[in-house]
Motif scaffolding. Structure first.
Motif, PDB file in Angstrom:
ATOM      1  N   UNK A 121     -17.437  17.860  34.531  1.00  0.00           N
ATOM      2  CA  UNK A 121     -18.762  17.438  34.084  1.00  0.00           C
ATOM      3  C   UNK A 121     -18.979  17.613  32.589  1.00  0.00           C
ATOM      4  N   UNK A 122     -18.130  18.419  31.962  1.00  0.00           N
ATOM      5  CA  UNK A 122     -18.301  18.663  30.535  1.00  0.00           C
ATOM      6  C   UNK A 122     -16.939  18.766  29.843  1.00  0.00           C
ATOM      7  N   UNK A 123     -16.251  17.626  29.680  1.00  0.00           N
ATOM      8  CA  UNK A 123     -14.934  17.648  29.029  1.00  0.00           C
ATOM      9  C   UNK A 123     -15.000  18.163  27.588  1.00  0.00           C
ATOM     10  N   UNK A 124     -16.190  18.095  27.006  1.00  0.00           N
ATOM     11  CA  UNK A 124     -16.383  18.592  25.646  1.00  0.00           C
ATOM     12  C   UNK A 124     -16.015  20.075  25.553  1.00  0.00           C
ATOM     13  N   UNK A 125     -16.349  20.844  26.592  1.00  0.00           N
ATOM     14  CA  UNK A 125     -16.051  22.274  26.617  1.00  0.00           C
ATOM     15  C   UNK A 125     -14.539  22.497  26.622  1.00  0.00           C
ATOM     16  N   UNK A 126     -13.842  21.701  27.424  1.00  0.00           N
ATOM     17  CA  UNK A 126     -12.386  21.815  27.495  1.00  0.00           C
ATOM     18  C   UNK A 126     -11.752  21.497  26.139  1.00  0.00           C
ATOM     19  N   UNK A 127     -12.319  20.524  25.438  1.00  0.00           N
ATOM     20  CA  UNK A 127     -11.814  20.158  24.110  1.00  0.00           C
ATOM     21  C   UNK A 127     -11.998  21.300  23.125  1.00  0.00           C
ATOM     22  N   UNK A 128     -13.168  21.929  23.156  1.00  0.00           N
ATOM     23  CA  UNK A 128     -13.438  23.063  22.272  1.00  0.00           C
ATOM     24  C   UNK A 128     -12.447  24.188  22.528  1.00  0.00           C
ATOM     25  N   UNK A 129     -12.211  24.465  23.809  1.00  0.00           N
ATOM     26  CA  UNK A 129     -11.277  25.522  24.193  1.00  0.00           C
ATOM     27  C   UNK A 129      -9.871  25.209  23.691  1.00  0.00           C
ATOM     28  N   UNK A 130      -9.443  23.965  23.904  1.00  0.00           N
ATOM     29  CA  UNK A 130      -8.091  23.584  23.507  1.00  0.00           C
ATOM     30  C   UNK A 130      -7.917  23.668  21.989  1.00  0.00           C
ATOM     31  N   UNK A 131      -8.932  23.224  21.242  1.00  0.00           N
ATOM     32  CA  UNK A 131      -8.846  23.248  19.783  1.00  0.00           C
ATOM     33  C   UNK A 131      -8.766  24.667  19.246  1.00  0.00           C
ATOM     34  N   UNK A 132      -9.578  25.561  19.799  1.00  0.00           N
ATOM     35  CA  UNK A 132      -9.650  26.929  19.284  1.00  0.00           C
ATOM     36  C   UNK A 132      -8.486  27.800  19.739  1.00  0.00           C
ATOM     37  N   UNK A 133      -7.939  27.504  20.922  1.00  0.00           N
ATOM     38  CA  UNK A 133      -6.871  28.333  21.471  1.00  0.00           C
ATOM     39  C   UNK A 133      -5.503  27.694  21.400  1.00  0.00           C
ATOM     40  N   UNK A 134      -5.126  26.944  22.442  1.00  0.00           N
ATOM     41  CA  UNK A 134      -3.774  26.375  22.516  1.00  0.00           C
ATOM     42  C   UNK A 134      -3.368  25.519  21.318  1.00  0.00           C
ATOM     43  N   UNK A 135      -4.229  24.609  20.887  1.00  0.00           N
ATOM     44  CA  UNK A 135      -3.850  23.709  19.803  1.00  0.00           C
ATOM     45  C   UNK A 135      -3.583  24.462  18.508  1.00  0.00           C
ATOM     46  N   UNK A 136      -4.450  25.418  18.183  1.00  0.00           N
ATOM     47  CA  UNK A 136      -4.285  26.177  16.941  1.00  0.00           C
ATOM     48  C   UNK A 136      -2.996  26.989  16.955  1.00  0.00           C
ATOM     49  N   UNK A 137      -2.720  27.647  18.084  1.00  0.00           N
ATOM     50  CA  UNK A 137      -1.506  28.463  18.178  1.00  0.00           C
ATOM     51  C   UNK A 137      -0.250  27.605  18.188  1.00  0.00           C
ATOM     52  N   UNK A 138      -0.301  26.474  18.897  1.00  0.00           N
ATOM     53  CA  UNK A 138       0.858  25.575  18.940  1.00  0.00           C
ATOM     54  C   UNK A 138       1.179  25.016  17.560  1.00  0.00           C
ATOM     55  N   UNK A 139       0.142  24.667  16.826  1.00  0.00           N
ATOM     56  CA  UNK A 139       0.335  24.112  15.488  1.00  0.00           C
ATOM     57  C   UNK A 139       1.029  25.112  14.574  1.00  0.00           C
ATOM     58  N   UNK A 140       0.575  26.361  14.632  1.00  0.00           N
ATOM     59  CA  UNK A 140       1.183  27.377  13.778  1.00  0.00           C
ATOM     60  C   UNK A 140       2.585  27.740  14.233  1.00  0.00           C
ATOM     61  N   UNK A 141       2.797  27.814  15.553  1.00  0.00           N
ATOM     62  CA  UNK A 141       4.138  28.111  16.066  1.00  0.00           C
ATOM     63  C   UNK A 141       5.115  27.022  15.663  1.00  0.00           C
ATOM     64  N   UNK A 142       4.674  25.774  15.673  1.00  0.00           N
ATOM     65  CA  UNK A 142       5.558  24.685  15.247  1.00  0.00           C
ATOM     66  C   UNK A 142       5.880  24.806  13.757  1.00  0.00           C
ATOM     67  N   UNK A 143       4.907  25.284  12.965  1.00  0.00           N
ATOM     68  CA  UNK A 143       5.153  25.533  11.542  1.00  0.00           C
ATOM     69  C   UNK A 143       6.251  26.590  11.371  1.00  0.00           C
TER      70      UNK A 143
END
Length: 215
Positions: free
Chosen positions: A123-145
């Motif tokens: 019902x609120x995919x926006x929440x999932x996007x916020x979570x992904x951006x702040x957690x998994x995406x940020x860590x994955x980006x830095x780990x790839x660096x």
């Protein structure tokens, strides 16, 4: 006689952490949709204006709560970068990051917030996007660096990104799904080390394969 004022964190910083803690508890207990800036203000014992002076809105507050949890396990951007600033090899770095990642995955609060996201995502995919951006995406980006840095020019950004994704997937395995379902007990230190070592060695093999292809 003059009194010496006890040194500590500035009041504004104390209120920031007070608000963040109250919001984190509310997000876990009530979910994102049912948590408001008003309820956060009441729970933290400050005015709504004070809450807004630290966070521009509920989205920013939620992302800060997720980032704070990652930071507590040394998985935020700066700490991941610091992990490679010394004399660690890639394997040692992967092991260090991997152990912290697994401990985060099985943290009771992390499991609870995953469940909140899953419950609200439809019902609120926006929440999932916020979570992904702040957690998994940020860590994955830095780990790839980090992985790209170890490649010393012989690894493309895309491959480094894929290796970071693959590593996190190996660390999660079926274990993370079972944790979310409540049918897997937390791994003890010895089991964590064995699990992480296996995943890290597989990624090192892939890393070596790709770097040798470019040489």
């Amino acid at each position: 006689m003059a009194t010496t004022r006890k040194q500590g964190r500035p009041k504004s910083e104390e209120k920031y952490h007070l608000i963040l803690h109250a919001a984190s508890c509310l997000f876990l207990k009530e979910g994102f949709a049912n948590t408001s800036m008003d309820t956060v203000a009441k729970a933290s014992g400050v005015s709504k204006q004070t809450v807004y002076s630290h966070f521009e809105g509920k989205d920013a507050l939620f992302k800060a709560a997720i980032s704070s949890k990652c930071r507590s396990y040394q998985l935020d951007t700066q700490q991941l970068i610091d992990a490679t600033s010394g004399s660690l090899s890639l394997l040692e770095c992967l092991r260090k990051v991997g152990c912290q990642f697994v401990r985060l995955l099985q943290d009771p609060e992390a499991i609870a917030i995953f469940r909140v996201i899953i419950a609200e995502a439809v019902n609120s995919p926006h929440v999932a996007t916020l979570f992904y951006q702040a957690g998994p995406e940020a860590s994955l980006s830095t780990l790839s660096d980090v992985i790209e840095k170890f490649g010393e020019g012989s690894l493309s950004r895309d491959i480094a990104q894929q290796l970071a994704v693959d590593y996190c997937a190996l660390l999660k395995g079926e274990y993370h799904t079972m944790m979310l379902c409540g049918i897997q007990s937390p791994l003890q230190d010895e089991a964590i080390t064995a699990h992480v070592n296996s995943a890290a060695e597989k990624i090192l093999l892939l890393f070596t394969h790709y770097t040798q292809q470019r040489n």
